[in-house]
Design an enzyme around this catalytic site. Structure first.
Site, PDB file in Angstrom:
ATOM      1  CG  ASP A  15      -2.007  -0.972   1.244  1.00 52.13           C
ATOM      2  OD1 ASP A  15      -2.189  -1.664   0.226  1.00 52.13           O
ATOM      3  OD2 ASP A  15      -2.699  -1.065   2.277  1.00 52.13           O
ATOM      4  N   GLY A 225     -21.326   0.221   9.357  1.00 54.80           N
ATOM      5  CA  GLY A 225     -20.638   1.458   9.752  1.00 54.80           C
ATOM      6  C   GLY A 225     -21.112   1.938  11.110  1.00 54.80           C
ATOM      7  CG  ASP A 249      -5.595   5.240   7.049  1.00 52.92           C
ATOM      8  OD1 ASP A 249      -6.566   4.956   6.325  1.00 52.92           O
ATOM      9  OD2 ASP A 249      -4.421   4.935   6.766  1.00 52.92           O
ATOM     10  CG  ASP A 255      -8.999  -5.729   5.586  1.00 54.53           C
ATOM     11  OD1 ASP A 255      -9.960  -6.302   5.044  1.00 54.53           O
ATOM     12  OD2 ASP A 255      -8.217  -4.976   4.965  1.00 54.53           O
ATOM     13  NE  ARG A 288      -3.477   1.474  17.366  1.00 59.03           N
ATOM     14  CZ  ARG A 288      -2.860   0.509  18.015  1.00 59.03           C
ATOM     15  NH1 ARG A 288      -2.238  -0.439  17.352  1.00 59.03           N
ATOM     16  NH2 ARG A 288      -2.880   0.468  19.319  1.00 59.03           N
ATOM     17  CB  SER A 294      -3.265   0.576  11.722  1.00 58.46           C
ATOM     18  OG  SER A 294      -4.176  -0.133  10.919  1.00 58.46           O
TER      19      SER A 294
END
Ligand code: RIB
Length: 312
Positions: A15, A225, A249, A255, A288, A294
């Site tokens: 990434d 969400g 972020d 995940d 994070r 993170s």
């Protein structure tokens, strides 16, 4: 806590993330406030989350024979997994993702070149049969070629390994595949595409989950969400509230949820307990920067969960 054995089959991406004040318009150049390069890919991220959330993890993935592939191998070898099976190809690059993160809610835009992730052969999957059979739980996604995902799931079915499919990023999947899934974890968008029912709230998620059960999926967790996660299994539904976060972020947050969920289920916790923990785990991940890097530890997420419970 029992350390369950989780086998994760899924993508590895390198990434490259840029944090910015706003997303660029076509033709616009925006000066990023920061940038970083790190391990990503839904499979690699979920494996890292499952590991840090307390499971013993065997990760299976595929990369190119290039610099990003060497980065992947170093990262995976140093992560602390029980085992890593990393196939490689000279014909395709290592998967990579260009990610913009912007706005107060730290949303992202992602362009993925899956590269080697889409080239996993039947023979390579067959080599993983013992690892899949030895696991308490198989966790996989849709960021690889569907033929490999289907074969991994077929092996897990034969071995009676509990199967969790996170259907991200969405690809059309046959009903015969859905019928083998013990737990499906779509978000609202994926749930809409899987069922044809527009999922935008709890009651529509419930109707979509019922349709997925009719296709043979045993349990469903729809992540909604800020509205939380709807759990549907054995004729019962529950809503797990979203654990609040101050997001920096959101890359890899789902995940984080999926990896943590898998680790807790493999450790013997109920779906409700596992999803409640995963919600706190995902909240910490959102605070994070980066994806795989993170993922919090089990104890950090437990502390967040306790703090959340005290307030509610
Ligand atoms: O789910 C987040 C991941 O999606 C990122 O790490 C990126 O690699 C993309 O696959």
């Amino acid at each position: 806590m029992k350390k369950g054995k989780v086998c994760v089959f899924g993508s590895f991406n390198l990434d490259i993330v840029a944090g910015m004040s706003h997303f660029p318009q076509p033709g616009e150049s925006v000066i990023a406030r920061n940038s970083m390069m790190g391990a990503g890919g839904k499979g690699g991220n979920q494996a890292m989350a499952a590991l840090r959330a307390g499971a013993r993890v065997h990760y299976i993935g595929k990369v190119g024979r290039d610099d990003f592939g060497s980065f992947a191998r170093r990262h995976l070898d140093n992560a602390g997994f029980d085992a890593v099976t990393l196939f490689s190809t000279a014909e395709y690059p290592t998967g990579n993702a260009l990610i913009y993160v912007a706005g107060n809610d730290a949303q992202n835009m992602i362009a993925v070149d899956p590269g080697a992730n889409l080239t996993v052969s039947d023979e390579e999957v067959e080599q993983c049969r013992p690892a899949i059979a030895a696991a308490d739980l198989l966790l996989t996604q849709l960021e690889n070629n569907l033929s490999a995902v289907e074969k991994v799931i077929a092996i897990a079915t034969e071995a009676e390994t509990y199967i969790v499919l996170n259907p991200a990023p969405f690809q059309k999947i046959p009903d015969a595949l859905l019928a083998q899934i013990d737990l499906l974890t779509p978000n609202a968008h994926e749930c809409t595409l899987l069922t044809g029912i527009t999922v935008n709230d709890i009651s529509s998620a419930q109707r979509a989950a019922e349709q997925l059960h009719l296709k043979g999926v045993k349990a469903v967790v729809v992540t909604l969400g800020a509205q939380g996660a709807l759990l549907s299994a054995s004729g019962q539904t529950e809503l797990v509230p979203a654990c609040p976060a101050q997001p920096k972020d959101n890359t890899g947050v789902r995940d984080a949820f999926n990896g943590a969920l898998a680790s807790q289920l493999a450790g013997g916790y109920s779906l409700l307990q596992a999803a409640t923990f995963a919600s706190a785990y995902a909240a910490l991940c959102a605070e994070r920067e980066g994806a795989a890097a993170s993922m919090p530890t089990y104890l950090q997420a437990l502390a967040r969960l306790e703090a959340f419970k005290t307030v509610h």
